[in-house]
Design a protein around this motif. Structure first.
Motif, PDB file in Angstrom:
ATOM      1  N   GLN A   1       0.817  -1.125   0.055  1.00  0.00           N
ATOM      2  CA  GLN A   1      -0.047   0.051  -0.028  1.00  0.00           C
ATOM      3  C   GLN A   1       0.844   1.325  -0.110  1.00  0.00           C
ATOM      4  O   GLN A   1       1.867   1.200   0.495  1.00  0.00           O
ATOM      5  CB  GLN A   1      -0.696   0.054   1.343  1.00  0.00           C
ATOM      6  CG  GLN A   1      -1.827   1.195   1.212  1.00  0.00           C
ATOM      7  CD  GLN A   1      -2.584   1.171   2.733  1.00  0.00           C
ATOM      8  OE1 GLN A   1      -2.177   0.320   3.445  1.00  0.00           O
ATOM      9  NE2 GLN A   1      -3.616   1.961   2.782  1.00  0.00           N
TER      10      GLN A   1
ATOM     11  N   ILE B   1      -5.691   2.274  -2.015  1.00  0.00           N
ATOM     12  CA  ILE B   1      -6.819   1.933  -1.413  1.00  0.00           C
ATOM     13  C   ILE B   1      -6.313   0.497  -0.685  1.00  0.00           C
ATOM     14  O   ILE B   1      -6.280  -0.601  -1.440  1.00  0.00           O
ATOM     15  CB  ILE B   1      -8.013   1.912  -1.984  1.00  0.00           C
ATOM     16  CG1 ILE B   1      -8.489   3.112  -2.691  1.00  0.00           C
ATOM     17  CG2 ILE B   1      -9.218   1.324  -1.336  1.00  0.00           C
ATOM     18  CD1 ILE B   1      -9.851   3.185  -3.706  1.00  0.00           C
ATOM     19  N   GLY B   2      -6.166   0.493   0.557  1.00  0.00           N
ATOM     20  CA  GLY B   2      -5.722  -0.788   1.094  1.00  0.00           C
ATOM     21  C   GLY B   2      -6.265  -0.908   2.575  1.00  0.00           C
ATOM     22  O   GLY B   2      -7.067   0.012   2.992  1.00  0.00           O
TER      23      GLY B   2
ATOM     24  N   GLY C   1      -9.886  -1.302   1.977  1.00  0.00           N
ATOM     25  CA  GLY C   1      -9.720  -2.138   0.471  1.00  0.00           C
ATOM     26  C   GLY C   1     -10.508  -3.536   0.660  1.00  0.00           C
ATOM     27  O   GLY C   1     -10.777  -4.078  -0.424  1.00  0.00           O
ATOM     28  N   ASP C   2     -10.284  -4.194   1.801  1.00  0.00           N
ATOM     29  CA  ASP C   2     -10.891  -5.260   1.939  1.00  0.00           C
ATOM     30  C   ASP C   2     -11.079  -5.561   3.362  1.00  0.00           C
ATOM     31  O   ASP C   2     -10.177  -5.464   4.339  1.00  0.00           O
ATOM     32  CB  ASP C   2      -9.647  -6.381   1.440  1.00  0.00           C
ATOM     33  CG  ASP C   2     -10.046  -7.827   1.452  1.00  0.00           C
ATOM     34  OD1 ASP C   2     -11.280  -8.168   1.505  1.00  0.00           O
ATOM     35  OD2 ASP C   2      -9.261  -8.525   1.137  1.00  0.00           O
TER      36      ASP C   2
END
Length: 438
Positions: free
Chosen positions: A190, A246-247, A251-252
């Motif tokens: 990231q 985006i992390g 992001g998840d």
């Protein structure tokens, strides 16, 4: 003919690892108040939100918001641009009491009769590849991300780095498990949007990984393996999908227990399926996996075999294991009276007679000091292959404290010296040598 084997790792800022660290931070805090705490805490993280759920039995009080926010900030999620930071994220708790049906099988009138907290099988593995008896692919995958995190926290180079990252290492082997070349390294990290031109930005990141990160990681490898990174044919992939701004949990989403192979041996050996983080030591998913690693590591360290897989299995509420298995993959070196190499079944039978390898849950917990707040440090970069050490920890109960201090309001604080990563000690080598006549 050679073959290729791959292992991966994830950083402390990976969403699943954020969840693991929060779960273990909560466990540690409960153990600070009450070493008899029974804890099974799961964490989910997503954009701006942390949800914790599970079952506990403890006499202590834990400020969940404080523990969770501190953990997130320590990892490095301190900017609102991450859309997930320790100062502003929401926290929802659905933690409740432990089921009495489970508790009755664990706590017994006689402590030594403590039953296993669940059924299941656990594995331990060791090989002679690295000095810490871990596979090279796993260790290098961890090392890359540990160095990347160190660079980020030093704040002098690669100042655009974010906390979320993954690595993957593919090694070519021949003649069994003899590494001859590092074939592929993948690093996904990231980063901030520090340039308007995405292609130029990715070129900078690629060059920095190649010229800053890889040399640092190489320098920390054993000298015999450094040359494996010098091949002109080494393939390096850096953020291969493109930019990675985006992390983290934005992001998840992340969940406790979703990185069980990263936590163990990188795909070498086997895994029983049970995760570690957020579970106190009465859960044999965790404690017996540590014990199995201890046995495997000491077997290889003693020269009994070059590679070994150990399995132990339990029934819930039953103290003695229902199964014990050893596989040396044909690398056993000890002979019996007739001159034949000992079979794996004979090795297993003799190992079980060594008192230091007592696999009843009570003895595992006592042997490694698993009622102390030592678990948060295990929750990133693997539970195995780490250097054992003794350090002082703060606790909130008086019994057995080595040192007493006071804070500003005069309230007593207690400190204890405790063992971290005790299952990595090679303290049973002499016992094995006596048992096998080495």
């Amino acid at each position: 003919m050679g073959f290729f084997f791959t292992s991966e790792s994830v950083s402390e800022g990976h969403p699943d690892k954020v969840a693991d660290q929060i779960s273990d931070a909560i466990l540690d805090e409960m153990l600070r108040f009450d070493p008899e705490s029974k804890v099974a805490v799961e964490t989910m993280v997503t954009t701006g939100l942390v949800v914790v759920a599970g079952e506990v039995k403890t006499t202590g009080y834990v400020d969940l918001h404080h523990v969770i926010r501190n953990t997130i900030n320590e990892i490095g999620y301190t900017k609102d641009t991450y859309r997930f930071d320790g100062n502003s994220c929401g926290v929802i708790s659905a933690i409740h009491g432990q089921s009495p049906d489970i508790n009755q099988g664990v706590e017994r009138q006689k402590a030594e009769d403590q039953g296993a907290g669940d059924q299941g099988m656990m594995f331990g593995y060791a090989c002679r590849e690295m000095d810490n008896f871990m596979p090279l692919s796993t260790e290098l995958a961890h090392l890359l991300l540990q160095e990347l995190a160190a660079i980020r926290k030093e704040g002098k180079q690669m100042t655009y780095l974010g906390p979320d990252a993954k690595s993957q290492v593919t090694i070519e082997y021949e003649n069994g498990w003899k590494p001859i070349r590092i074939d592929t390294i993948v690093v996904s990290t990231q980063h901030d949007q520090f340039m308007t031109d995405d292609e130029a930005m990715l070129r900078v990141i690629n060059e920095d990984v190649k010229n800053i990160l890889l040399p640092r990681a190489k320098a920390k490898l054993p000298e015999k393996y450094r040359k494996l990174m010098e091949s002109e044919h080494l393939k390096l992939f850096v953020n291969p999908t493109g930019k990675f701004v985006i992390g983290g949990p934005h992001g998840d989403s992340g969940l406790t227990g979703r990185k069980i192979i990263v936590d163990t041996y990188g795909g070498r050996g086997a895994h029983g399926g049970g995760a570690f983080s957020g579970k106190d030591s009465s859960k044999v998913d965790r404690s017996a996996a540590y014990a199995a690693r201890h046995i495997a590591k000491n077997i290889v360290a003693a020269g009994l075999a070059d590679e070994v897989l150990v399995q132990v299995a339990y029934a819930i509420g039953v103290a003695d294991p229902v199964g014990f298995y050893v596989n040396t993959f044909g690398t056993a070196k000890v002979k019996d009276a007739s001159g034949s190499i000992l079979s794996d079944s004979e090795i297993a039978a003799r190992i079980q007679k060594i008192e230091k390898f007592n696999l009843r849950p009570y003895h595992i917990v006592k042997r490694f000091g698993l009622k102390q707040p030592i678990f948060k440090k295990t929750a990133a970069y693997g539970h195995f292959g780490r250097d054992p050490f003794v350090d002082e920890v703060e606790v909130y109960y008086e019994n057995g404290a080595d040192r007493v201090d006071t804070n500003g309001n005069g309230k007593k604080r207690y400190f204890k010296k405790v063992q971290f990563f005790g299952w990595e000690k090679t303290d049973a080598v002499d016992d094995i040598k006596v048992a096998f006549g080495l």
